[in-house]
Design a protein around this motif. Structure first.
Motif, PDB file in Angstrom:
ATOM      1  N   ARG A 171       0.819  -1.215   0.000  1.00  0.00           N
ATOM      2  CA  ARG A 171       0.000   0.000   0.000  1.00  0.00           C
ATOM      3  C   ARG A 171       0.860   1.276   0.000  1.00  0.00           C
ATOM      4  O   ARG A 171       0.571   2.221  -0.757  1.00  0.00           O
ATOM      5  N   PRO A 172       1.942   1.349   0.805  1.00  0.00           N
ATOM      6  CA  PRO A 172       2.796   2.547   0.714  1.00  0.00           C
ATOM      7  C   PRO A 172       3.426   2.719  -0.670  1.00  0.00           C
ATOM      8  O   PRO A 172       3.632   3.848  -1.123  1.00  0.00           O
ATOM      9  N   VAL A 173       3.746   1.598  -1.335  1.00  0.00           N
ATOM     10  CA  VAL A 173       4.322   1.700  -2.677  1.00  0.00           C
ATOM     11  C   VAL A 173       3.297   2.292  -3.636  1.00  0.00           C
ATOM     12  O   VAL A 173       3.627   3.142  -4.483  1.00  0.00           O
ATOM     13  N   ARG A 174       2.030   1.851  -3.521  1.00  0.00           N
ATOM     14  CA  ARG A 174       0.989   2.410  -4.395  1.00  0.00           C
ATOM     15  C   ARG A 174       0.798   3.896  -4.125  1.00  0.00           C
ATOM     16  O   ARG A 174       0.649   4.697  -5.056  1.00  0.00           O
ATOM     17  N   LEU A 176       3.041   5.909  -2.968  1.00  0.00           N
ATOM     18  CA  LEU A 176       4.212   6.596  -3.511  1.00  0.00           C
ATOM     19  C   LEU A 176       4.127   6.700  -5.026  1.00  0.00           C
ATOM     20  O   LEU A 176       4.475   7.739  -5.614  1.00  0.00           O
ATOM     21  N   ALA A 177       3.645   5.637  -5.673  1.00  0.00           N
ATOM     22  CA  ALA A 177       3.498   5.667  -7.132  1.00  0.00           C
ATOM     23  C   ALA A 177       2.480   6.727  -7.556  1.00  0.00           C
ATOM     24  O   ALA A 177       2.674   7.449  -8.542  1.00  0.00           O
ATOM     25  N   VAL A 178       1.359   6.827  -6.802  1.00  0.00           N
ATOM     26  CA  VAL A 178       0.350   7.847  -7.115  1.00  0.00           C
ATOM     27  C   VAL A 178       0.938   9.245  -6.967  1.00  0.00           C
ATOM     28  O   VAL A 178       0.719  10.132  -7.813  1.00  0.00           O
ATOM     29  N   ALA A 179       1.714   9.442  -5.885  1.00  0.00           N
ATOM     30  CA  ALA A 179       2.320  10.760  -5.666  1.00  0.00           C
ATOM     31  C   ALA A 179       3.313  11.108  -6.766  1.00  0.00           C
ATOM     32  O   ALA A 179       3.345  12.242  -7.264  1.00  0.00           O
ATOM     33  N   THR A 180       4.129  10.144  -7.166  1.00  0.00           N
ATOM     34  CA  THR A 180       5.115  10.419  -8.213  1.00  0.00           C
ATOM     35  C   THR A 180       4.442  10.675  -9.567  1.00  0.00           C
ATOM     36  O   THR A 180       4.904  11.519 -10.345  1.00  0.00           O
ATOM     37  N   PRO A 194       3.708  10.144   0.882  1.00  0.00           N
ATOM     38  CA  PRO A 194       3.116   9.420   2.020  1.00  0.00           C
ATOM     39  C   PRO A 194       4.095   9.309   3.179  1.00  0.00           C
ATOM     40  O   PRO A 194       5.314   9.436   3.010  1.00  0.00           O
ATOM     41  N   THR A 195       3.527   9.064   4.353  1.00  0.00           N
ATOM     42  CA  THR A 195       4.360   8.944   5.549  1.00  0.00           C
ATOM     43  C   THR A 195       5.311   7.759   5.414  1.00  0.00           C
ATOM     44  O   THR A 195       4.917   6.671   5.000  1.00  0.00           O
ATOM     45  N   ALA A 196       6.567   7.990   5.751  1.00  0.00           N
ATOM     46  CA  ALA A 196       7.594   6.950   5.610  1.00  0.00           C
ATOM     47  C   ALA A 196       7.691   6.132   6.889  1.00  0.00           C
ATOM     48  O   ALA A 196       7.717   6.685   7.996  1.00  0.00           O
ATOM     49  N   GLY A 197       7.719   4.813   6.719  1.00  0.00           N
ATOM     50  CA  GLY A 197       7.915   3.930   7.859  1.00  0.00           C
ATOM     51  C   GLY A 197       9.391   3.653   8.094  1.00  0.00           C
ATOM     52  O   GLY A 197      10.274   4.354   7.587  1.00  0.00           O
ATOM     53  N   SER A 198       9.654   2.594   8.867  1.00  0.00           N
ATOM     54  CA  SER A 198      11.039   2.258   9.194  1.00  0.00           C
ATOM     55  C   SER A 198      11.581   1.107   8.352  1.00  0.00           C
ATOM     56  O   SER A 198      12.730   0.713   8.527  1.00  0.00           O
ATOM     57  N   ASP A 199      10.762   0.567   7.428  1.00  0.00           N
ATOM     58  CA  ASP A 199      11.220  -0.555   6.616  1.00  0.00           C
ATOM     59  C   ASP A 199      11.853  -0.044   5.332  1.00  0.00           C
ATOM     60  O   ASP A 199      12.112   1.145   5.160  1.00  0.00           O
ATOM     61  N   PHE A 208      13.078   9.376  -1.917  1.00  0.00           N
ATOM     62  CA  PHE A 208      12.314  10.210  -2.848  1.00  0.00           C
ATOM     63  C   PHE A 208      12.122  11.613  -2.284  1.00  0.00           C
ATOM     64  O   PHE A 208      12.197  12.607  -3.016  1.00  0.00           O
ATOM     65  N   ALA A 209      11.863  11.685  -0.964  1.00  0.00           N
ATOM     66  CA  ALA A 209      11.668  13.002  -0.349  1.00  0.00           C
ATOM     67  C   ALA A 209      12.938  13.836  -0.434  1.00  0.00           C
ATOM     68  O   ALA A 209      12.895  15.037  -0.744  1.00  0.00           O
ATOM     69  N   HIS A 210      14.097  13.209  -0.168  1.00  0.00           N
ATOM     70  CA  HIS A 210      15.367  13.939  -0.285  1.00  0.00           C
ATOM     71  C   HIS A 210      15.603  14.373  -1.729  1.00  0.00           C
ATOM     72  O   HIS A 210      16.096  15.485  -1.982  1.00  0.00           O
ATOM     73  N   MET A 211      15.273  13.490  -2.672  1.00  0.00           N
ATOM     74  CA  MET A 211      15.453  13.847  -4.079  1.00  0.00           C
ATOM     75  C   MET A 211      14.559  15.026  -4.471  1.00  0.00           C
ATOM     76  O   MET A 211      14.990  15.947  -5.169  1.00  0.00           O
ATOM     77  N   LEU A 212      13.304  14.995  -4.012  1.00  0.00           N
ATOM     78  CA  LEU A 212      12.406  16.107  -4.306  1.00  0.00           C
ATOM     79  C   LEU A 212      12.900  17.404  -3.679  1.00  0.00           C
ATOM     80  O   LEU A 212      12.811  18.476  -4.289  1.00  0.00           O
ATOM     81  N   ALA A 213      13.414  17.303  -2.453  1.00  0.00           N
ATOM     82  CA  ALA A 213      13.950  18.506  -1.813  1.00  0.00           C
ATOM     83  C   ALA A 213      15.119  19.075  -2.605  1.00  0.00           C
ATOM     84  O   ALA A 213      15.233  20.287  -2.791  1.00  0.00           O
ATOM     85  N   ALA A 214      15.999  18.160  -3.084  1.00  0.00           N
ATOM     86  CA  ALA A 214      17.121  18.619  -3.906  1.00  0.00           C
ATOM     87  C   ALA A 214      16.634  19.253  -5.210  1.00  0.00           C
ATOM     88  O   ALA A 214      17.171  20.271  -5.672  1.00  0.00           O
ATOM     89  N   LEU A 215      15.602  18.656  -5.811  1.00  0.00           N
ATOM     90  CA  LEU A 215      15.054  19.234  -7.043  1.00  0.00           C
ATOM     91  C   LEU A 215      14.417  20.593  -6.782  1.00  0.00           C
ATOM     92  O   LEU A 215      14.540  21.509  -7.604  1.00  0.00           O
TER      93      LEU A 215
END
Length: 455
Positions: A171-174, A176-180, A194-199, A208-215
């Motif tokens: 579900r988190p992957v989906r 993330l895919a929707v957000a991207t 989406p909120t990031a877990g520890s896995d 992805f969040a770090h990449m978006l921040a860099a962009l």
């Protein structure tokens, strides 16, 4: 959905293989156990029949067995009337004639498979007992079908559970895919993830969040660069256009000295435009990013830049190494490092009066260029590395305000730091510090003049 289907298929196949192997081993174990029980039952029944016949008794019949006495001549006497006779094999006849050993043979009677065991009688002849495999075969088939259906049901259950569990896991992957996809469609880099877990999926989301921040930072810097560049280009372009229009309207009516002054302004502003555009391209593209960091002798690089400046301007440039902290090889991109030193020297030339020397001080991984200019106020020591920054005391000095910004970007890209301060005795001291590469490094060239002095 495609990933979920693929993983579910893999889980189902793995479960099918594991369960099929377990079912096969179980079936073979049960089959061997049933076969052993049949063999023991046949042997026990044959022993019982021999014992009863030796005592003059007739054993009671069993529906799943055929029992008969075989004489030494091969004549057959059934012990239960109305039952089909078992064919006498050569091995059974041999036992009846010799009274020794036993014979174990499988045969088919009336389309039913029997296992037969022949043992000798004490008074001569032999007893031949045949046990039907019909019940055992039926039981074997039932067990096989039950194992097959149970295995198929377990595989289906495993696939269903895997599908449901994977739906929750992915579900988190989906999300993330929707957000991207939304980011790709709208080009909105501020779209929340989406909120990031520890896995591992959480780690992917954070990446992805770090990449978006860099962009986002890169886009903001590009927009700021365009705005600053348009502002800086407006002044020289206005000057060039005004001078060109004045020449066009005058059409030879200007005095020679006025015409010469306008042409000089055109040449000066055009040269400034050329420098500005070149530095903008340098700043925007960073052509040195394709270089790989390596061990660079800081003193050799400084001497090379100093020699080029001497030949180009005729100015005196001193390269001073610290005896208490000798220069060490630094980890940097060679061409990028050379560009940084050239920019520092060019900056020092702009602010140093004609005829005054420019000094480069080198110690460890630190390089500082000292000019003889007005110095740098404490409030400006960080601002001088901003793009297009021009301090109050340097507004009339030619230049684009990009040279030190390029130094900052190139040095920080190689994990270094920059600094700017007012030197003791006046003038500014601007430079950088780069991390050492290691204990070894390239050999320094010989035959060059060195100036050594403690910093």
């Amino acid at each position: 959905m495609m990933l979920r289907t693929k993983i579910t298929a893999v889980v189902a196949v793995a479960a099918a293989l594991a369960m099929s192997l377990a079912a096969l081993m179980s079936y073979r174990g049960v089959s061997n156990l049933v076969g052993d029980e049949l063999e023991r039952g046949l042997a026990d029944r044959t022993s019982t029949v021999v014992t009863l016949l030796a005592a003059g008794l007739t054993p009671p019949g069993r529906p799943d067995m055929i029992e008969q006495v075989v004489s030494a001549q091969g004549a057959v006497r059934p012990l239960a009337p109305g039952r089909a006779a078992l064919p006498v094999s050569p091995e059974a006849l041999r036992v009846a004639r010799t009274g020794k050993g036993e014979s174990r043979v499988d045969m088919v009677v009336s389309e039913t498979e029997y296992g037969t065991l022949t043992r000798p009688l004490p008074g001569g002849g032999a007893v031949m007992v045949g046990q039907s495999y019909e019940g055992a075969t039926r039981l074997d088939n039932q067990a096989l079908w039950r194992i097959a259906w149970t295995t198929a049901g377990a595989i289906g259950f495993a696939a269903l559970v895997g599908w449901l569990v994977l739906g929750r896991i992915l579900r988190p992957v989906r999300r993330l895919a929707v957000a991207t996809r939304r980011i790709t469609t709208t080009q909105d880099l501020a779209t929340p993830l989406p909120t990031a877990g520890s896995d591992e999926i959480g780690q992917l989301t954070r990446s992805f969040a770090h990449m978006l921040a860099a962009l986002r930072r890169s886009r903001a810097q590009q927009q700021q660069l365009v705005q600053d560049a348009s502002h800086e280009l407006r002044t020289p372009l206005t000057s060039v256009r005004g001078s060109a229009e004045l020449l066009q309207r005058a059409r030879g009516r200007l005095a020679p000295e006025d015409e010469e002054q306008i042409l000089t302004t055109l040449v000066t502003e055009t040269a400034a435009l050329d420098d500005l555009v070149r530095e903008l391209v340098e700043l925007a593209t960073d052509r040195h990013t394709e270089e790989e960091p390596e061990a660079v002798d800081l003193a050799v690089a400084a001497e090379d830049s100093a020699q080029r400046l001497r030949l180009r301007t005729g100015r005196t440039v001193l390269v001073i190494e610290d005896d208490t902290n000798p220069p060490v090889p630094v980890r940097a991109r060679p061409r990028a490092l050379q560009r940084c030193i050239d920019n520092l020297l060019s900056n020092a030339v702009k602010f140093s009066p004609e005829g005054t020397p420019i000094a480069m001080h080198i110690g460890g991984g630190r390089l500082a260029v000292r000019d003889q200019g007005p110095g740098i106020a404490p409030a400006e020591r960080h601002a001088v590395f901003d793009r297009f920054y021009r301090g109050p005391r340097t507004q009339a000095t030619p230049g684009s305000g990009l040279g030190l910004a390029i130094v900052h970007d190139l040095v920080t890209a190689d994990a270094g730091t920059v600094f700017a301060t007012t030197a003791d005795g006046g003038g500014a001291e601007v430079g950088f510090t780069l991390p050492p590469y290691g204990q070894g490094g390239p050999n320094r060239p010989t035959g060059r003049r060195r100036y050594r002095k403690a910093l």
